[in-house]
Design a protein around this motif. Structure first.
Motif, PDB file in Angstrom:
ATOM      1  N   LEU A  39     -10.892   4.554  -0.413  1.00 51.58           N
ATOM      2  CA  LEU A  39     -10.003   3.795   0.393  1.00 51.58           C
ATOM      3  C   LEU A  39      -8.684   4.256  -0.153  1.00 51.58           C
ATOM      4  N   LEU A  40      -8.340   4.150  -1.147  1.00 50.68           N
ATOM      5  CA  LEU A  40      -7.175   4.791  -1.711  1.00 50.68           C
ATOM      6  C   LEU A  40      -6.481   5.998  -0.948  1.00 50.68           C
ATOM      7  N   ALA A  41      -7.608   6.921  -0.870  1.00 56.09           N
ATOM      8  CA  ALA A  41      -7.173   7.968  -0.128  1.00 56.09           C
ATOM      9  C   ALA A  41      -6.825   8.166   1.221  1.00 56.09           C
ATOM     10  N   LYS A  42      -7.852   7.253   1.820  1.00 55.97           N
ATOM     11  CA  LYS A  42      -7.567   7.124   3.326  1.00 55.97           C
ATOM     12  C   LYS A  42      -6.187   6.361   3.401  1.00 55.97           C
ATOM     13  N   ASN A  43      -6.035   5.314   2.547  1.00 58.05           N
ATOM     14  CA  ASN A  43      -4.555   4.736   3.031  1.00 58.05           C
ATOM     15  C   ASN A  43      -3.332   5.757   3.107  1.00 58.05           C
ATOM     16  N   LYS A  44      -3.597   6.722   2.018  1.00 56.09           N
ATOM     17  CA  LYS A  44      -2.424   7.839   1.644  1.00 56.09           C
ATOM     18  C   LYS A  44      -2.243   8.650   3.098  1.00 56.09           C
ATOM     19  N   GLN A  45      -3.356   8.683   3.606  1.00 62.33           N
ATOM     20  CA  GLN A  45      -3.211   9.535   4.887  1.00 62.33           C
ATOM     21  C   GLN A  45      -2.794   8.799   6.058  1.00 62.33           C
ATOM     22  N   LEU A  46      -2.722   7.382   5.865  1.00 58.09           N
ATOM     23  CA  LEU A  46      -2.274   6.884   7.152  1.00 58.09           C
ATOM     24  C   LEU A  46      -0.822   6.666   7.138  1.00 58.09           C
TER      25      LEU A  46
END
Length: 325
Positions: free
Chosen positions: A318-325
């Motif tokens: 989820l941390l990686a996903k949030n960085k992509q947003l």
């Protein structure tokens, strides 16, 4: 992981069983500040530990295991136990238990202001000797002294029984031994027993066998006196938790960012990550009262403080996903 187990048929009947007959609230006991940090190689300063506990106190968690009153000779990571317990901001409605191995530890904990303690036993003679330097029988006598004095001081006592699925020295553990120890600890005055798969060798079938034996000990036969404490050494923690849920367990121990491990078991990884546990429980429409986002942020922060990789699959994803947003 669960899909793989489905293919083998191990948990097929569990996952497709009728609607659960148990309550939808699940309590999480956060053990990272104690069980997690005491097994990490890097020793954090007490100010970081205090900040960790204060942050966790703002997430909705109701129980945060804070420290351990053991000799620094054996566990130097917990040498600052008094500073930590007295330095945290104790939030109303949150319990901050501490582990005590003996009467001296209890006396020190009481002086430091502890309101709840935990005592630690094992379902293996060899592990008991290695971990607390006494036999199972001797440990029960020790618990009795500690619990009597603690209850006189109006301090709650929780019990741990380790190695419920296997011991690093003796192999498989007999469920009857686990039940006998648990019964003794409950009779002495523990309000709850946390059953620990200390080296992470458990599978759903093993855990269910143990819990079925515990029903003979449970007053209500609904396992309300028991919690489950899973390690993820073999990647089975969430599968074992799922099986435990279906048996009626509604209290689980977990550790922020999957901190910890077992110093007596080669290759043993940490406790199940609180982030991963929350993701599973919330995905099953169960209520915890804990904010997953806040937990993920704390797990990321404490992992960086320890200079180690975050062991939470959910946290990292989820941390990686949030960085992509």
């Amino acid at each position: 992981m669960i899909l793989t187990m489905l293919m083998s048929g191990i948990v097929k009947n569990i996952l497709f069983s009728p609607a659960r007959k148990f309550c939808d609230f699940v309590k999480i006991v956060e053990v990272g500040p104690r069980d997690g940090l005491q097994n990490e190689k890097k020793i954090l300063g007490h100010s970081i530990k205090i900040e960790l506990i204060n942050r966790l106190s703002m997430t909705g968690l109701k129980t945060i295991e804070t420290t351990s009153f053991v000799s620094p000779k054996w566990i130097p990571q917990m040498e600052d136990n008094v500073k930590v317990l007295q330095g945290i901001d104790k939030k109303s409605g949150v319990d901050y238990p501490v582990l005590v191995p003996n009467l001296k530890g209890l006396d020190n904990a009481i002086k430091a202001g502890a309101k709840e303690i935990a005592v630690f036993g094992a379902a293996s003679e060899s592990f008991s000797q290695k971990n607390i330097n006494c036999s199972i029988g001797e440990s029960i006598k020790r618990f009795k002294e500690i619990i009597i004095k603690a209850r006189e001081a109006k301090i709650k006592v929780r019990g741990y029984v380790s190695c419920i699925a296997g011991c690093p020295y003796e192999g498989d553990t007999k469920p009857s031994i686990i039940a006998n120890i648990s019964a003794s600890m409950l009779e002495l005055g523990c309000y709850e027993i946390s059953l620990g798969d200390t080296i992470g060798v458990g599978t759903p079938k093993k855990i269910i066998t143990v819990l079925n034996e515990m029903k003979n000990v449970s007053v209500s036969r609904k396992l309300q006196e028991f919690a489950i404490h899973c390690h993820n050494t073999y990647g089975q923690a969430l599968a074992n938790i799922y099986a435990s849920l279906d048996c009626g367990i509604r209290v689980f121990d977990s550790s922020i960012a999957g901190l910890g491990g077992c110093p007596y078991a080669a290759g043993a990884s940490g406790n199940v990550a609180t982030e991963d546990l929350l993701y599973l429980l919330h995905g099953e429409s169960l209520t915890t009262g804990v904010d997953l986002k806040k937990i993920i942020d704390i797990g990321d922060w404490i992992s960086k403080e320890l200079n180690k990789e975050n062991q939470s699959k959910v946290g990292v994803a989820l941390l990686a996903k949030n960085k992509q947003l």
